[in-house]
Design an enzyme around this catalytic site. Sequence first.
Site, mmCIF file in Angstrom:
data_model
loop_
_atom_site.group_PDB
_atom_site.id
_atom_site.type_symbol
_atom_site.label_atom_id
_atom_site.label_comp_id
_atom_site.label_asym_id
_atom_site.label_seq_id
_atom_site.Cartn_x
_atom_site.Cartn_y
_atom_site.Cartn_z
ATOM 1 N N HIS A 122 -8.199 -15.620 -3.055
ATOM 2 C CA HIS A 122 -8.788 -14.875 -1.946
ATOM 3 C C HIS A 122 -10.145 -15.470 -1.594
ATOM 4 O O HIS A 122 -10.948 -15.769 -2.476
ATOM 5 C CB HIS A 122 -8.933 -13.403 -2.327
ATOM 6 N N LYS A 182 0.847 -1.189 0.000
ATOM 7 C CA LYS A 182 0.000 0.000 0.000
ATOM 8 C C LYS A 182 0.885 1.243 0.000
ATOM 9 O O LYS A 182 2.001 1.192 0.507
ATOM 10 C CB LYS A 182 -0.913 0.009 1.238
ATOM 11 N N HIS A 209 -6.481 -13.401 -7.673
ATOM 12 C CA HIS A 209 -7.342 -12.422 -7.006
ATOM 13 C C HIS A 209 -8.738 -12.504 -7.605
ATOM 14 O O HIS A 209 -8.896 -12.755 -8.802
ATOM 15 C CB HIS A 209 -6.784 -11.004 -7.157
ATOM 16 N N ARG A 210 -9.757 -12.303 -6.758
ATOM 17 C CA ARG A 210 -11.140 -12.461 -7.205
ATOM 18 C C ARG A 210 -11.827 -11.120 -7.461
ATOM 19 O O ARG A 210 -13.038 -11.001 -7.290
ATOM 20 C CB ARG A 210 -11.929 -13.279 -6.191
#
EC number: 4.1.1.39
Length: 475
Positions: free
Chosen positions: A327, A175, A294-295
């Site tokens: 995920h 992040k 990743h979904r």
Amino acid sequence: MSPKTETKASVGFKAGVKDYRLTYYTPEYQTKDTDILAAFRVTPQPGVPPEEAGAAVAAESSTGTWTTVWTDGLTSLDRYKGRCYDIEPVAGEETQFIAYVAYPLDLFEEGSVTNLFTSIVGNVFGFKALRALRLEDLRIPPAYSKTFQGPPHGIQVERDKLNKYGRPLLGCTIKPKLGLSAKNYGRAVYECLRGGLDFTKDDENVNSQPFMRWRDRFVFCAEAIYKAQAETGEIKGHYLNATAGTCEEMMKRAIFARELGVPIVMHDYLTGGFTANTSLAHYCRDNGLLLHIHRAMHAVIDRQRIHGMHFRVLAKALRMSGGDHIHAGTVVGKLEGERDVTLGFVDLLRDDFIEKDRSRGIYFTQDWVSMPGVLPVASGGIHVWHMPALTEIFGDDSVLQFGGGTLGHPWGNAPGAVANRVALEACVQARNEGRDLAREGNEVIREACKWSPELAAACEIWKEIKFEFDVIDRL
């Protein structure tokens, strides 16, 4: 066979419109081991009988159309049609019911999730006779699942590659997800891996934007991985997101990752598409790369209780299409996920054989035979105080991923990683000693704080953080 459901050419052609239930509602049908079975939550329009609505779903997702056509006589529809073979009420819902539909295996192309979904959910969800429609579950027979490669490697092979056993793996999403330069991004990756994490991760929308082109990111992340490995003696990885605007560009990025010698790449399988995902999974197996999934976009499809598709179906589709991680919610974090339902599809991802269990939302017994399993990833709004619950809920075969819960540490990225690693090791040791993490988890963390100032600082800053909202995804 009853004349009401006869569709062979010998009957002759009679033009016009007839009720779907005359052909596609067959309660006497005995399902075959090779049938693909579907459980739909159906909300019909007022005045539409359940049998007609269920039959309409079977028809419009297989061989049917709105009127009788003369070319029906050129084939045997009894061989190819979907059949609504059972209807059951939904407890507490007067206007909803579960329609069970059986599809013959010959309706589907081998090894193609794309074709499977195009048939079963491609058109029927816009049908006017239905107010809403949700695909709750699918039974994939071994005769069909064996036509798929599945995950590139699977859980055991990944552990052997990483030489890490007996605990969940630890990760962190870098992040801010957007805006960092490639060099600063790589710096954050290094600090987190050096602090004790197994993986760091590109966020789902990090592809190749003007502020950080993909090739630069890949190079700086690879440098960070090798530096952290040299200093810790542990194998490290970063999920390099290969998702791109074309399949060709996606493959170019995966090939470059392999040339750099990194262990894992990443794909957004719903926005990228099942065809692209399956192609990437095949490349990853052939070239020794792990594949993190990743979904992104899943909640657009699965969030509503009465319309769309439950995530357990998307999870089964991913296991067939291919991925080593996916995920799966956290139960305790900021993202949607009720415990029993979440653990239901977690088992569908990891285990070889899963019994029907309606209390966990599993409508059918599923036998994956020899298909490798997928590691569920718990990610989203979690921090060190959640570690006991996550360890107890997900067990060893999982990835626990802390983004803000690592990078938000008041002392910096590396201390944030140290705090998470210490918390995890303390929870695993306590569990192995026979302590009950569900009851004693907070005490385990407090004890570890006494000898880890990094963990103590993390516990202090996040002691009041909770995400307590009503769960939408209930049975």
